[in-house]
Design an enzyme around this catalytic site. Structure first.
Site, PDB file in Angstrom:
ATOM      1  CD  GLU A  81      -1.396  -0.461  -2.981  1.00 36.59           C
ATOM      2  OE1 GLU A  81      -2.117   0.278  -3.694  1.00 36.59           O
ATOM      3  OE2 GLU A  81      -1.620  -1.672  -2.812  1.00 36.59           O
TER       4      GLU A  81
ATOM      5  CE  LYS B 249       2.386  -5.850  -7.015  1.00 31.48           C
ATOM      6  NZ  LYS B 249       1.374  -5.852  -8.061  1.00 31.48           N
TER       7      LYS B 249
ATOM      8  CG  HIS C 243       1.683  -4.841  -2.539  1.00 36.23           C
ATOM      9  ND1 HIS C 243       1.348  -3.599  -3.007  1.00 36.23           N
ATOM     10  CD2 HIS C 243       0.934  -5.714  -3.260  1.00 36.23           C
ATOM     11  CE1 HIS C 243       0.427  -3.701  -3.941  1.00 36.23           C
ATOM     12  NE2 HIS C 243       0.163  -4.980  -4.112  1.00 36.23           N
TER      13      HIS C 243
ATOM     14  CG  ASP D 281      -2.606 -13.119  -7.199  1.00 34.34           C
ATOM     15  OD1 ASP D 281      -2.485 -12.073  -7.861  1.00 34.34           O
ATOM     16  OD2 ASP D 281      -3.642 -13.426  -6.601  1.00 34.34           O
TER      17      ASP D 281
ATOM     18  CG  ASP E  51      -4.096  -8.352  -6.029  1.00 35.70           C
ATOM     19  OD1 ASP E  51      -4.397  -7.456  -5.236  1.00 35.70           O
ATOM     20  OD2 ASP E  51      -3.113  -8.290  -6.788  1.00 35.70           O
TER      21      ASP E  51
ATOM     22  CG  ASP F  58      -6.135  -4.418  -3.993  1.00 35.22           C
ATOM     23  OD1 ASP F  58      -6.787  -4.745  -4.991  1.00 35.22           O
ATOM     24  OD2 ASP F  58      -4.957  -3.992  -4.074  1.00 35.22           O
TER      25      ASP F  58
HETATM   26  C1  RNT Z   1      -1.587  -3.620  -7.175  1.00 38.73           C
HETATM   27  C2  RNT Z   1      -2.058  -2.800  -6.018  1.00 38.73           C
HETATM   28  C3  RNT Z   1      -3.198  -1.870  -6.304  1.00 38.73           C
HETATM   29  C4  RNT Z   1      -4.219  -2.479  -7.214  1.00 38.73           C
HETATM   30  C5  RNT Z   1      -5.476  -1.679  -7.360  1.00 38.73           C
HETATM   31  C6  RNT Z   1      -6.279  -2.096  -8.542  1.00 38.73           C
HETATM   32  O1  RNT Z   1      -0.655  -4.541  -6.838  1.00 38.73           O
HETATM   33  O2  RNT Z   1      -2.368  -3.634  -4.963  1.00 38.73           O
HETATM   34  O3  RNT Z   1      -3.735  -1.432  -5.122  1.00 38.73           O
HETATM   35  O4  RNT Z   1      -4.570  -3.765  -6.811  1.00 38.73           O
HETATM   36  O5  RNT Z   1      -5.185  -0.347  -7.360  1.00 38.73           O
HETATM   37 ZN    ZN Z   2      -3.346  -2.797  -3.283  1.00 41.10          ZN
END
Ligand code: RNT
Ligand code: ZN
Length: 417
Positions: free
Chosen positions: A224, A226, A260, A292, A294, A324
């Site tokens: 993943e 970012k 992200h 943010d 999230d 997430d």
């Molecule tokens: C963080 C990522 C990741 C986390 C989790 C807790 O920016 O999105 O996926 O949110 O693993």
């Molecule tokens: Zn994530």
């Protein structure tokens, strides 16, 4: 008018444009969404006492967060009763459950530390996904898998390898492939002196991790990316191009988290490209708001567009959907339920679109009609289908689920002082 009567009307209206609403409901109910355990306790986990680190943050302190495995499991069970269908739970390594007096550092974690989660999953007819936790730890000070210190790097490599074993255990016990997603917070606050060197370390660490012998049918490793995090504003080691290239060359999955990317960059637009080159794609569905990444998932344009892309590409089996977000300013169970129901609504909305007709209009360059139809479809009686589905599945219809959350807050959450 009753839910049933409204549904019959909606069904007829959709039938006129060639949509079978019963079939759409059936398809939706087959799709499992991975519910992230970490909304329940603000990403605290059970294995460390320190603060959340890694450029992510849960702000405010709404009362009632889960403090123990028992509380977190009870909250998840409760939340899932308000959501149609059966689903998956996404765990982080920091949610290891130790026996009285026992503790293991991240690089020493074993399947036995997650047995209680497997029992919980079996009891509730759930499947499990997993994530190494490369943050909130004394050795996760800014850089983990890309740390210039070989000993720190090795620690995190051992951790992720341990997580592969745990993921394999989940897959075997629950008879379902486990998505193991690697996200590291690695980056720099200010202008790097050398961008390449840290990416080289990250690449070497990943190569080392993937050199372990594991069953690729059981463990689906994903990476993943970012764009930036709090305190790591200037440079992220695991950028999008880094991981997309890494995943393509090493036959692992990419995980796209729609919080992200740059604000005008849309994950919905990336899905078709990814599906042309990868067998499977993983998503973290979330909502970015300024800095943010999230916030709770809403039934908004981008969530609907993500769902429409998955459905239009006929890829419900190929796209692994996880949520997430972590909002500590509101009732955490409400946050879960809103997010889950919205993801499902978005998928249902997508399943009620005349996909073939829209493709045809585009292919024959009838753009005026294409625009007109897409806009008119927004006013189709989608909500009647959603309500009917909820009623059929014995979950609360409309906003009535919130009464149950309020009661749970009164009876259970408010006693957690
Ligand atoms: C963080 C990522 C990741 C986390 C989790 C807790 O920016 O999105 O996926 O949110 O693993
Ligand atoms: Zn994530």
């Amino acid at each position: 008018m009753s839910v049933d009567v409204c549904y019959q009307e909606a069904k007829e209206k959709y039938a006129k444009i060639g949509i079978d609403t019963d079939a759409a409901i059936e398809t939706l109910l087959k799709k499992k969404i991975s519910l992230h355990c970490w909304q329940g306790d603000d990403v605290a986990g059970f294995d460390q006492k320190g603060a959340l680190s890694g450029g992510i943050q849960a702000t405010r302190n709404y009362p009632g967060k889960a403090r123990t495995p028992e509380e977190l499991m009870a909250d998840i069970e409760f939340a899932l009763k308000l959501v149609p269908g059966t689903h998956r739970i996404n765990l982080h390594a920091s949610y290891a459950i130790f026996k009285e007096g026992e503790w293991a550092d991240r690089d020493q974690l074993k399947p036995e530390h997650f047995k209680a989660w497997v029992d919980f999953a079996k009891k509730n007819n759930l499947k499990l996904d997993f994530n190494p936790t490369c943050f909130s730890h004394p050795l996760a000070d800014g850089l983990t898998l890309s740390n210039p210190d070989p000993a720190i790097r090795a620690f995190w490599v051992r951790h992720v390898k341990a997580c592969i074993r745990i993921s394999e255990y989940f897959a075997e016990e629950l008879d379902s492939p486990c998505l193991m997603n690697i996200w590291v917070p690695d980056g720099l606050k200010d202008v790097p002196g050398d961008r390449m060197v840290l990416r080289k370390y990250l690449k070497e660490s990943l190569d080392d991790i993937l050199s372990v012998d594991y069953d690729k049918e059981k463990v689906l490793v994903a990476v993943e990316s970012k764009v930036f995090g709090i305190g790591v504003e200037s440079y992220t080691v695991g950028s999008h191009e880094f991981y997309m290239n890494y995943a393509a060359k090493n036959d692992v999955l990419c995980l796209l988290d729609n919080g992200h990317y740059h604000p005008t960059e849309l994950v919905s637009d990336k899905i078709s490209s990814m599906l042309l080159f990868y067998d499977k794609l993983a998503l973290h569905v979330t909502r970015g708001v300024r800095w943010d990444s999230d916030h709770v998932v809403l039934f908004d344009d981008e969530t609907r567009e993500i769902a429409r892309e998955i459905v239009r590409c006929d890829a419900l089996d190929r796209v692994l959907i996880g949520l997430d977000f972590f909002d500590a300013s509101i009732n955490r169970i409400s946050a879960w339920v809103v997010g889950m129901r919205n993801m499902q609504k978005a998928l249902l909305f997508a399943l009620l679109q005349p996909t073939k007709r829209l493709t045809e209009l585009q292919e024959t360059k009838q753009y005026s009609e294409l625009m007109m139809l897409q806009e008119e479809l927004k006013c189709y009686p989608f909500a009647a289908v959603w309500d009917y589905l909820c009623e059929q599945q014995n979950v609360p219809v409309g906003e009535s689920w919130f009464e149950e959350v309020k009661q749970y807050e009164k009876d259970v959450l408010s006693t957690r002082k």
